[in-house]
Design an enzyme around this catalytic site. Structure first.
Site, short mmCIF file in Angstrom:
data_model
loop_
_atom_site.label_atom_id
_atom_site.label_comp_id
_atom_site.label_asym_id
_atom_site.label_seq_id
_atom_site.Cartn_x
_atom_site.Cartn_y
_atom_site.Cartn_z
CG HIS A 51 -3.26 1.46 2.66
ND1 HIS A 51 -2.34 1.18 3.82
CD2 HIS A 51 -2.78 1.45 1.52
CE1 HIS A 51 -1.14 1.06 3.18
NE2 HIS A 51 -1.32 1.27 1.76
CG HIS A 59 0.37 -2.96 -0.77
ND1 HIS A 59 -0.71 -2.97 0.24
CD2 HIS A 59 0.91 -1.84 -0.96
CE1 HIS A 59 -0.74 -1.71 0.79
NE2 HIS A 59 0.11 -0.77 -0.02
CG ASP A 109 -0.60 1.49 -2.55
OD1 ASP A 109 -1.17 1.47 -1.67
OD2 ASP A 109 0.78 1.37 -2.68
CG HIS A 144 1.29 6.83 -3.78
ND1 HIS A 144 0.06 5.93 -3.67
CD2 HIS A 144 2.07 6.21 -2.99
CE1 HIS A 144 0.13 5.03 -2.59
NE2 HIS A 144 1.32 5.06 -2.23
#
Length: 248
Positions: free
Chosen positions: A57, A214, A218, A241
């Site tokens: 973030h 969001h 990321d 991720h």
């Protein structure tokens, strides 16, 4: 605030975290090849195993503000979650301002399509003269389902359309995650909670597709670990991720 004069920070060093609570080798380069874990968050470490986790973030906020050279001093192994988005980081960066160090930015330009797949997840990077991303996520809840969001760096303002989008999670997973050492400080003040009825937060969502936004946040934070301006048209399906790091 830094304990030294940021104007003197070495040019072209990139984003570097400094664990001020650790003696000795406490510098960690924020680069894709420093990533050591991608389960639930992005974790970077130096050669001595000194780590900083949940950097995505903050990295997204730095990217959104155009910062590619900074020393980040931190007295813990985890970046504060704040409200679960990049919003407070962006506001903080804009509040203190930026310094132009008179050095050209490095860029990566995709010349041929690159596809990375992992199970049902996929990242596709195609040639472009600027950065854009289209993302689709599927939330396993009948009241939410699939969401999409597209961001174009030449048209859209990161601060307005991406930075405020918060992380999210299912109430049903909370006990299991906390048993693994994750989500220990989770609350509805820093996470969009989802239970059997839907969104748990009293104020609801900030955007009707906040989950997809969001995920774009990321992706941007993980892609910022390239250390360069990324000129690419990105298509992301159910990104994580792990696959973001594989793509870099």
């Amino acid at each position: 605030f830094p304990s030294h004069d940021i104007k003197a920070y070495e040019k072209s060093r990139g984003i570097v975290f400094k664990r001020v609570d650790v003696m000795g080798d406490n510098l960690i380069k924020a680069t894709y090849d420093s990533v050591v874990e991608t389960n639930m968050c992005t974790v970077i470490a130096n050669s001595n195993g000194v780590k900083v986790k949940t950097i995505e973030h903050l990295m997204a906020a730095l990217w959104g503000c155009g910062v590619d050279n900074a020393l980040i001093e931190i007295d813990s192994d985890e970046v504060p979650i704040m409200d679960g988005s990049s919003d407070m980081f962006v506001k903080g960066i804009k509040n203190i301002g930026l310094i132009d160090q008179g050095v050209e930015k490095n860029a990566i330009s995709i010349t041929n399509p690159i596809t990375v797949k992992s199970g049902d997840k996929m990242i596709l990077l195609e040639p472009s003269d600027h950065f854009s991303i289209s993302c689709e996520v599927e939330i396993d809840h009948e009241s939410i389902g699939a969401q999409t969001f597209s961001f174009d760096s030449r048209v859209d303002n990161f601060e307005d359309v991406v930075a405020p989008a918060r992380t999210y999670g299912f109430k049903r997973d909370l006990d299991r995650l906390q048993g693994m050492g994750f989500a220990l400080g989770v609350s509805l003040e820093n996470t969009v909670g989802i239970d059997e009825m839907g969104v748990m937060n009293e104020d609801g969502l900030r955007y009707n597709n906040e989950f997809a936004r969001h995920k774009v946040l990321d992706c941007i934070g993980d892609f910022a670990l390239s250390g360069c301006v990324l000129n690419a048209k990105v298509t992301a399906y159910k990104p994580s991720h792990g696959i973001n790091n594989q793509a870099m």
